[in-house]
Design a protein around this motif. Structure first.
Motif, PDB file in Angstrom:
ATOM      1  N   LEU A  38      -2.368   5.822   0.091  1.00  0.00           N
ATOM      2  CA  LEU A  38      -3.702   5.538   0.155  1.00  0.00           C
ATOM      3  C   LEU A  38      -3.708   4.541   1.767  1.00  0.00           C
ATOM      4  O   LEU A  38      -4.298   5.044   1.974  1.00  0.00           O
ATOM      5  CB  LEU A  38      -3.448   3.816  -0.152  1.00  0.00           C
TER       6      LEU A  38
ATOM      7  N   GLN B  92      -6.965  -6.063   6.142  1.00  0.00           N
ATOM      8  CA  GLN B  92      -6.654  -5.200   4.899  1.00  0.00           C
ATOM      9  C   GLN B  92      -7.056  -5.004   3.638  1.00  0.00           C
ATOM     10  O   GLN B  92      -7.443  -4.213   3.086  1.00  0.00           O
ATOM     11  CB  GLN B  92      -4.513  -4.877   5.219  1.00  0.00           C
TER      12      GLN B  92
ATOM     13  N   ALA C 230      -6.498   5.838   4.443  1.00  0.00           N
ATOM     14  CA  ALA C 230      -6.737   4.796   5.467  1.00  0.00           C
ATOM     15  C   ALA C 230      -7.056   5.485   6.405  1.00  0.00           C
ATOM     16  O   ALA C 230      -7.944   5.410   7.676  1.00  0.00           O
ATOM     17  CB  ALA C 230      -5.611   3.846   5.173  1.00  0.00           C
TER      18      ALA C 230
ATOM     19  N   LEU D 109     -11.724   1.818   0.991  1.00  0.00           N
ATOM     20  CA  LEU D 109     -10.946   3.087   1.162  1.00  0.00           C
ATOM     21  C   LEU D 109     -10.967   3.954  -1.349  1.00  0.00           C
ATOM     22  O   LEU D 109     -11.758   4.856  -0.242  1.00  0.00           O
ATOM     23  CB  LEU D 109      -9.395   2.744   1.587  1.00  0.00           C
TER      24      LEU D 109
ATOM     25  N   MET E 272       0.645  -1.494   0.033  1.00  0.00           N
ATOM     26  CA  MET E 272       0.540   0.143   0.242  1.00  0.00           C
ATOM     27  C   MET E 272       0.861   1.435  -0.194  1.00  0.00           C
ATOM     28  O   MET E 272       1.309   1.001   0.415  1.00  0.00           O
ATOM     29  CB  MET E 272      -1.223   0.253   0.972  1.00  0.00           C
TER      30      MET E 272
ATOM     31  N   GLN F  23      -9.091  -1.828   1.869  1.00  0.00           N
ATOM     32  CA  GLN F  23      -8.663  -0.914   0.944  1.00  0.00           C
ATOM     33  C   GLN F  23      -9.763  -1.010  -0.153  1.00  0.00           C
ATOM     34  O   GLN F  23      -9.491  -0.263  -0.608  1.00  0.00           O
ATOM     35  CB  GLN F  23      -7.143  -1.968   0.203  1.00  0.00           C
ATOM     36  N   LYS F  24     -10.523  -1.974   0.133  1.00  0.00           N
ATOM     37  CA  LYS F  24     -11.215  -2.287  -0.899  1.00  0.00           C
ATOM     38  C   LYS F  24     -12.323  -0.741  -0.588  1.00  0.00           C
ATOM     39  O   LYS F  24     -12.912   0.159  -1.400  1.00  0.00           O
ATOM     40  CB  LYS F  24     -11.997  -3.491  -0.725  1.00  0.00           C
TER      41      LYS F  24
END
Length: 201
Positions: free
Chosen positions: A5, A105, A9, A112, A1, A109-110
């Motif tokens: 990002l 995680q 987050a 975000l 990441m 991420q999806k």
């Protein structure tokens, strides 16, 4: 990441620590006045934790189980996680992700980048439910959550006691890499507390 990002987050998680007196949609981890419950682990002194009317955590108010909850469910941390999310009026998509196997995680991420059905603004409620409104700092220290360039700052993500707020900035970026360690603390602690608290009566 990448760094960007990571910062996104942190912005997404930053409201995790602002608690209010209302359930989902009220801007934080709801809590209210009510009876106190006493939880304890085997061999430990009693620990008083104020659950009472905290939205989604009502099952902890008494070791006597409702008729529709089995002992195996009451001792399952995933059951508590999912029940809390449902009790805090999260969407069906989000409730389906309130499970320690899927809350990771990759899911963050999806959320975000907006490609998951569960919206990012549900993350504070989900994190609160995963932790069951408790302070997991001791476990997080043992797991090395504070062993990053952000140091002790990462421990703030482990403390989900209601009515606390911590502003988050870029200095917390390294904490994201410790998310799974935090989650394991939540799961193992809730499992131990549930096994001790809920018994056949």
């Amino acid at each position: 990441m990448n760094r960007l990002l990571l910062l996104i987050a942190l912005v997404g998680i930053s409201t995790v620590f602002g608690c209010s007196s209302s359930p989902s949609g009220g801007g934080g981890c709801g809590c209210g006045g009510g009876a106190r419950g006493v939880l304890r682990l085997e061999g430990d002194d009693a620990i008083e934790e104020d659950f009472g009317e905290i939205y989604g955590l009502g099952l902890w108010a008494s070791p006597k189980l409702p008729n529709n909850v089995s002992l195996s469910q009451a001792q399952d941390p995933n059951f508590h996680f999912k029940s809390c999310c449902a009790g805090r009026a999260l969407s069906t998509a989000c409730v389906a992700r309130c499970n320690f196997e899927t809350y990771n995680q990759a899911l963050l991420q999806k959320m975000l980048i907006g490609v998951d059905e569960c919206p990012l603004n549900s993350l504070p409620e989900m994190h609160f439910c995963a932790a069951q409104g408790r302070d997991h700092t001791s476990c997080c220290k043992a797991k090395g959550v504070d062993a990053t360039t952000s140091g002790d700052k990462c421990l703030v993500f482990c403390d989900q006691i209601p009515d606390k707020f911590t502003p988050i900035d870029y200095t917390y970026a390294a904490c994201f890499g410790k998310f799974d360690d935090m989650k394991q603390c939540f799961k193992s602690t809730i499992a131990a507390k549930a096994k001790s608290f809920f018994r056949h009566h």
